[in-house]
Scaffold this motif. Structure first.
Motif, short mmCIF file in Angstrom:
data_model
loop_
_atom_site.label_atom_id
_atom_site.label_comp_id
_atom_site.label_asym_id
_atom_site.label_seq_id
_atom_site.Cartn_x
_atom_site.Cartn_y
_atom_site.Cartn_z
N LEU A 155 43.71 40.15 50.40
CA LEU A 155 44.27 41.49 50.37
C LEU A 155 45.76 41.39 50.66
O LEU A 155 46.19 40.55 51.45
CB LEU A 155 43.60 42.38 51.43
N PRO A 156 46.59 42.22 50.05
CA PRO A 156 48.03 42.13 50.28
C PRO A 156 48.41 42.53 51.71
O PRO A 156 47.78 43.42 52.29
CB PRO A 156 48.61 43.13 49.26
N ASP A 157 49.41 41.87 52.25
CA ASP A 157 49.83 42.13 53.63
C ASP A 157 50.31 43.56 53.83
O ASP A 157 50.12 44.15 54.90
CB ASP A 157 50.95 41.16 54.04
N ASN A 158 50.91 44.14 52.79
CA ASN A 158 51.47 45.48 52.97
C ASN A 158 50.39 46.57 52.96
O ASN A 158 50.71 47.75 53.07
CB ASN A 158 52.55 45.78 51.93
N LEU A 159 49.13 46.18 52.87
CA LEU A 159 48.05 47.16 53.01
C LEU A 159 48.12 47.84 54.38
O LEU A 159 47.76 49.02 54.53
CB LEU A 159 46.70 46.46 52.84
N SER A 160 48.62 47.12 55.35
CA SER A 160 48.73 47.68 56.71
C SER A 160 49.84 48.72 56.82
O SER A 160 49.99 49.36 57.86
CB SER A 160 48.97 46.55 57.72
N ASN A 161 50.63 48.91 55.76
CA ASN A 161 51.70 49.90 55.78
C ASN A 161 51.25 51.28 55.31
O ASN A 161 52.03 52.22 55.32
CB ASN A 161 52.87 49.43 54.90
N LEU A 162 49.99 51.37 54.87
CA LEU A 162 49.49 52.66 54.36
C LEU A 162 49.16 53.56 55.55
O LEU A 162 48.10 53.46 56.15
CB LEU A 162 48.25 52.44 53.48
#
Length: 217
Positions: free
Chosen positions: A176-183
């Protein structure tokens, strides 16, 4: 007209200028009027055609702009969608195409698409659809479970700043992409039945309420 034995929708439906909603789900419909999506002056906002026998939808012209906001064609035999679906239906906010035989989605030219809810579970969709998904900045709900996805790139996630629910279970994802945590609005994340070996640091997603990582690695 739902729950009958209809095999088609009558041509005259297209000329009902004040018609806002068509409910024709759970029939045996295999053909639609050729002019169903041609009435620019109509008021048709919702079309419900789930659970029929459709193998294709009528042509949509990019030169016409329709008021359609919700389209339900789930549970049919569709192998493709009209090429200019998103160009013709710029006001479309809900599209349910689950349980069909789709391999790809129409390309979106620019960022005019206002789609908020896309349900595309149980198709044959591959990574080709990423070129479409990256142009859906208004998405709030995205269901892509049980398809053939192998990747979820960061540029897609960067586009989905309004996303609240993501279901990508039953694919072939390893990461999963790391920037998923930015949502910041993400409440539901379902990624079960994939090939994940790790996940990003999801503790940053303070809105997260449901996390399903079952059946991975």
């Amino acid at each position: 007209m739902s729950y009958n034995n209809l095999t088609e929708i009558p041509q005259w439906i297209s000329y009902c200028q004040q018609l806002r909603t068509i409910y024709a789900n759970n029939n045996h419909i295999s053909n639609l009027p050729d002019n169903l999506f041609e009435n620019e002056n109509g008021m048709l906002c919702t079309i419900q055609l789930a659970c029929n026998r459709l193998s294709k939808l009528p042509f949509m012209s990019p030169k016409k702009k329709l008021p359609l906001q919700e389209l339900f064609v789930n549970g049919n035999n569709l192998e493709e969608l009209p090429e200019f679906l998103f160009a013709t239906c710029e006001n479309l906010i809900l599209l349910n195409i689950s349980n069909n035989k789709l391999n790809f989605l129409p390309i979106i030219d620019g960022n005019r698409c206002q789609l908020e809810r896309l349900y595309a579970t149980n198709n044959y969709l591959t990574d080709r659809i990423l070129d479409t998904l990256v142009n859906l900045p208004s998405l709030r709900i995205l269901h892509l479970a049980f398809n053939r996805l192998t990747a979820l790139p960061e540029n897609c996630v960067s586009c989905w700043q309004e996303l609240e629910e993501l279901n990508i279970s039953g694919n072939k994802l390893q990461h999963l992409p790391d920037n998923l945590s930015n949502l910041r609005n993400l409440r539901v994340l379902r990624v079960h039945s994939n090939q994940l070996q790790s996940t990003p640091a999801l503790a940053k997603v303070i809105s997260l309420r449901v996390l399903d990582l079952a059946r991975n690695q």
